[in-house]
Design an enzyme around this catalytic site. Sequence first.
Site, PDB file in Angstrom:
ATOM      1  N   CYS A  45      -0.894   4.476   2.405  1.00  0.00           N
ATOM      2  CA  CYS A  45      -0.787   4.354   3.858  1.00  0.00           C
ATOM      3  C   CYS A  45      -0.361   2.935   4.157  1.00  0.00           C
ATOM      4  O   CYS A  45       0.762   2.584   3.969  1.00  0.00           O
ATOM      5  CB  CYS A  45      -2.084   4.743   4.543  1.00  0.00           C
ATOM      6  SG  CYS A  45      -3.562   4.111   3.775  1.00  0.00           S
ATOM      7  N   SER A  46      -1.251   2.113   4.571  1.00  0.00           N
ATOM      8  CA  SER A  46      -0.875   0.711   4.722  1.00  0.00           C
ATOM      9  C   SER A  46      -2.130  -0.115   4.815  1.00  0.00           C
ATOM     10  O   SER A  46      -2.293  -0.906   5.724  1.00  0.00           O
ATOM     11  CB  SER A  46       0.000   0.502   5.936  1.00  0.00           C
ATOM     12  OG  SER A  46      -0.692   0.937   7.066  1.00  0.00           O
ATOM     13  N   CYS A  47      -3.011   0.072   3.881  1.00  0.00           N
ATOM     14  CA  CYS A  47      -4.209  -0.750   3.835  1.00  0.00           C
ATOM     15  C   CYS A  47      -3.782  -2.209   3.730  1.00  0.00           C
ATOM     16  O   CYS A  47      -2.857  -2.536   3.011  1.00  0.00           O
ATOM     17  CB  CYS A  47      -5.062  -0.365   2.635  1.00  0.00           C
ATOM     18  SG  CYS A  47      -5.658   1.329   2.787  1.00  0.00           S
ATOM     19  N   CYS A  75       0.878  -1.163   0.000  1.00  0.00           N
ATOM     20  CA  CYS A  75       0.000   0.000   0.000  1.00  0.00           C
ATOM     21  C   CYS A  75       0.912   1.209   0.000  1.00  0.00           C
ATOM     22  O   CYS A  75       1.598   1.472   0.981  1.00  0.00           O
ATOM     23  CB  CYS A  75      -0.917   0.044   1.217  1.00  0.00           C
ATOM     24  SG  CYS A  75      -1.894   1.555   1.254  1.00  0.00           S
TER      25      CYS A  75
END
Lengths: 119, 269
Positions: free
Chosen positions: B174-176, B171
């Site tokens: 962000c950090s999905c 991701c």
Amino acid sequence: MNPRDLLPQADDDRVFSEPWQAQAFAMTLALHQKGVFSWSEWAESLSKELENSGAEDGSDYYTCWLAALEKLLAAKSITALSDVDALAAAWQRAAHATPHGTPILLENDPQHVDRHNTF
Amino acid sequence: MARGPIPDTLRQSVQHVVLLYDDPLVADRDKAPLPEFVERHRHPLSRHTIALLALSFSDSTHILSSMSHAHDHDNDLDPMAARVRALETILTQKGLVEPAAIDAIVDTYETKVGPRNGAKVVARAWCDPEYSDWLKQDATAAIASLGFAGRQGEHMQAVFNTPDTHNLVVCTLCSCYPWSVLGLPPVWYKAPAYRSRAVMDPRGVLEELGVHLPAETNIRVWDSTAELRYLVVPLRPKGTEGLSEEELAALVTRDSMIGTGLALESHQP
């Protein structure tokens, strides 16, 4: 080159390094479930914070997370950043004033006034 | 027990753990994180061992005095912990969160969801061609049928590795991450180093992580979003025809479902 230099902590399975991170994470989920914000709004807020993140190793991820949550709630007029600042300082004063081994209560803040329903 | 000078990092570790044990804010000491430098230096010691070491060092008096000294101290809340408490206090007063619900979510993510959920999905797909087709076409429903539904209303897409194509998930924004099947993301997944390099140089990243793919294998990078998250279905290892679904699931690592690893080889004869 040591891969760890580029992908620090690649063998680190921890997801939270301190309890407050887990609480910030859980509060975000709870607020989303309450319909306070959509997940896209949240992702946008978090992305913005992470863009300005300084730590190459992601160690400030949850610092960004909390800042993103505070800003999103401020944008939604739910909590003002200054209220969080003031109450965080009160919690710290309360902690200092609480003898070790007893639970920290906000009432232990020497400057405590009854804040109930004042936010 | 060897006696001699104590390395500084270990001394700090011991002191930190001693203080940790003495901190009323740390409700569950076994779950509490070790200090970062212990993790970083990877002392192969449990916190229990460290506490015992503190007592066995030849100059343990210093540590022990800091231990009893701690009893005289007031509590201390670090700024981040204080901010979270402040936010929780306000939101609780507004009726937007309940502390018990927060605790339940933390507990769920720490103990109940994790990569084992995803491993069950992959093992089922390996064993059941019909399920595999379903997973290809409608991963959200196929995964939910096993009881693993996302909480953010996100859609899932399963991307299948083949001998020609290896899939890697990242991701960049962000950090999905597909929490419902993989639990919470590891620290490195959230690091800018991984987020940027996985896109620019996926083969290099994989090499560094010990995944050596043939030069002719294509690498496809999938960039997750808040709405769409990916689960990699790794190749089923050779020689696993006789294994049960449960035994197969044990070969499916978290990293193999992110694409930064492969499924484990079977140790069956």
